[in-house]
Motif scaffolding. Structure first.
Motif, mmCIF file in Angstrom:
data_model
loop_
_atom_site.group_PDB
_atom_site.id
_atom_site.type_symbol
_atom_site.label_atom_id
_atom_site.label_comp_id
_atom_site.label_asym_id
_atom_site.label_seq_id
_atom_site.Cartn_x
_atom_site.Cartn_y
_atom_site.Cartn_z
ATOM 1 N N MET A 1 0.888 -1.015 -0.081
ATOM 2 C CA MET A 1 -0.006 -0.066 0.034
ATOM 3 C C MET A 1 0.898 1.233 0.131
ATOM 4 O O MET A 1 1.837 1.207 0.877
ATOM 5 C CB MET A 1 -0.962 0.055 1.110
ATOM 6 N N ASN A 2 0.487 2.068 -0.837
ATOM 7 C CA ASN A 2 1.347 3.481 -1.143
ATOM 8 C C ASN A 2 1.029 4.231 0.292
ATOM 9 O O ASN A 2 0.153 4.486 0.668
ATOM 10 C CB ASN A 2 1.049 4.224 -2.345
ATOM 11 N N ARG A 3 2.421 4.853 0.431
ATOM 12 C CA ARG A 3 2.204 6.091 1.724
ATOM 13 C C ARG A 3 1.501 7.506 1.042
ATOM 14 O O ARG A 3 1.523 7.593 -0.151
ATOM 15 C CB ARG A 3 3.313 6.189 2.379
ATOM 16 N N THR A 4 1.113 7.827 2.040
ATOM 17 C CA THR A 4 0.433 9.377 1.249
ATOM 18 C C THR A 4 1.225 10.600 1.993
ATOM 19 O O THR A 4 1.278 10.423 3.425
ATOM 20 C CB THR A 4 -1.018 9.445 1.824
ATOM 21 N N ALA A 5 1.531 11.556 1.471
ATOM 22 C CA ALA A 5 2.293 12.501 1.815
ATOM 23 C C ALA A 5 1.536 13.923 1.582
ATOM 24 O O ALA A 5 1.034 14.015 0.437
ATOM 25 C CB ALA A 5 3.614 12.712 1.067
ATOM 26 N N LEU A 6 1.503 14.923 2.391
ATOM 27 C CA LEU A 6 0.833 16.268 2.070
ATOM 28 C C LEU A 6 1.934 17.293 2.275
ATOM 29 O O LEU A 6 2.790 17.305 2.928
ATOM 30 C CB LEU A 6 -0.113 16.275 3.370
ATOM 31 N N ILE A 7 2.098 17.887 1.194
ATOM 32 C CA ILE A 7 3.028 19.088 0.908
ATOM 33 C C ILE A 7 2.230 20.408 0.779
ATOM 34 O O ILE A 7 1.613 20.488 -0.042
ATOM 35 C CB ILE A 7 3.865 18.783 -0.378
ATOM 36 N N THR A 8 2.716 21.241 1.666
ATOM 37 C CA THR A 8 2.470 22.893 1.651
ATOM 38 C C THR A 8 3.344 23.484 0.663
ATOM 39 O O THR A 8 4.488 23.203 0.524
ATOM 40 C CB THR A 8 2.206 23.333 3.075
ATOM 41 N N GLY A 9 2.639 24.435 0.049
ATOM 42 C CA GLY A 9 3.538 25.276 -0.851
ATOM 43 C C GLY A 9 3.972 24.372 -2.120
ATOM 44 O O GLY A 9 5.237 24.620 -2.483
ATOM 45 N N ALA A 10 3.092 23.526 -2.603
ATOM 46 C CA ALA A 10 3.311 22.389 -3.694
ATOM 47 C C ALA A 10 3.262 22.992 -5.048
ATOM 48 O O ALA A 10 3.861 22.645 -5.832
ATOM 49 C CB ALA A 10 2.385 21.479 -3.495
ATOM 50 N N SER A 11 2.873 24.273 -5.142
ATOM 51 C CA SER A 11 2.591 24.920 -6.476
ATOM 52 C C SER A 11 3.926 25.391 -7.030
ATOM 53 O O SER A 11 3.877 25.335 -8.567
ATOM 54 C CB SER A 11 1.722 26.294 -6.353
ATOM 55 N N SER A 12 4.989 25.564 -6.405
ATOM 56 C CA SER A 12 6.329 25.862 -6.915
ATOM 57 C C SER A 12 7.607 25.520 -6.363
ATOM 58 O O SER A 12 7.260 24.958 -5.185
ATOM 59 C CB SER A 12 6.165 27.327 -7.468
ATOM 60 N N GLY A 13 8.587 25.813 -7.061
ATOM 61 C CA GLY A 13 9.790 25.708 -6.361
ATOM 62 C C GLY A 13 10.284 24.656 -5.322
ATOM 63 O O GLY A 13 9.819 23.483 -5.973
#
Length: 253
Positions: free
Chosen positions: A1-13
């Motif tokens: 089962m794949n793990r889930t990651a939440l990333i803030t500021g994911a739109s750039s950089g």
């Protein structure tokens, strides 16, 4: 089962590069940011990766909680939190500082990190597993002229990381921070409020870090065995010795 990651500021950089790096590691991704169109572009690029988009500003705690609570069942269990959203505003002596700039840096870099963490950590505690990566800065390890409030906000990120690691010890949750030096992103353009000429000069004369350099370190950090926690990393380009000492000779390019 794949793990889930939440990333803030994911739109750039760094955030965008991290999403691409974690997609290669078969993570399911929750991509968070203020710019919906940029998130959608990244989502389209990651078409073979299970993704979910959340549109919020990390300064707005009510919207953060609403967004996290709205996650579909297959994204509710967040294994990895990347607190990446952050900004610098202005570069002034303390006596000349703009109060609005100060508010923005404290609200985004410190309070925003806390708001997102507060929404996600209880689930990790309940499940007795998780991994939190806070993106700090070399400005959280030293102070440089005119960096005053920005440096203070990143020192706070460093202290919060250590506090989280202490408080969550024994709960199966890893906590670490990555502190980059100069990374060639839109960061300086934001700091100098759209003055692209001034922003460009920050990166002239040497080979700065690229977003992918940091993303690769993040991907390595979150794929270590369960008993290994990389607690603290400071990374700079070869040309950079400190926030103010940078070799801009041809040898460094």
């Amino acid at each position: 089962m794949n793990r889930t990651a939440l990333i803030t500021g994911a739109s750039s950089g760094i955030g965008k590069a991290t999403a691409i790096a974690l997609a290669r590691e078969n993570f399911n991704l929750i991509l968070c940011g203020r710019r919906t169109e940029k998130l959608q572009e990244l989502n389209d690029f990651l078409k073979d990766t299970p993704t979910h988009l959340l549109n919020f500003d990390v300064r707005e705690k009510e919207k953060i909680n609403e967004a996290i609570q709205s996650l579909p069942e297959n994204f509710k269990e967040i294994d990895v939190l990347i607190n990446n959203a952050g900004n610098a505003h202005g570069l002034d002596f303390i006596q000349d500082g703009d109060l609005n700039d100060w508010d923005a840096m404290i609200d985004i870099n410190v309070k925003g990190l806390l708001y997102v963490s507060n929404a996600i950590i209880p689930g990790m505690v309940k499940r007795k597993r998780g991994h939190i990566i806070n993106i700090g800065s070399t400005a959280g390890k030293e102070v440089y002229p005119k960096g005053n409030v920005y440096c203070a906000s990143k020192h706070a990120v460093n202290a919060l990381t250590e506090g989280m690691r202490l408080d969550l010890n024994g709960m199966g949750i890893k906590v670490g921070a990555i502190h980059p030096g100069i990374v060639e992103t839109d960061f300086s353009n934001v700091r100098f409020k759209g003055d692209s000429h001034r922003a460009k000069k920050v990166y002239e004369g040497f080979r700065a870090l690229q977003p992918r350099d940091i993303a690769d370190i993040i991907a390595f950090t979150v794929t270590r065995p369960c008993h290994v926690n990389i607690a603290d990393i400071m990374v700079m380009s070869t040309a950079q010795a400190s926030s103010t000492i940078i070799d801009k000779s041809e040898v460094a390019i």
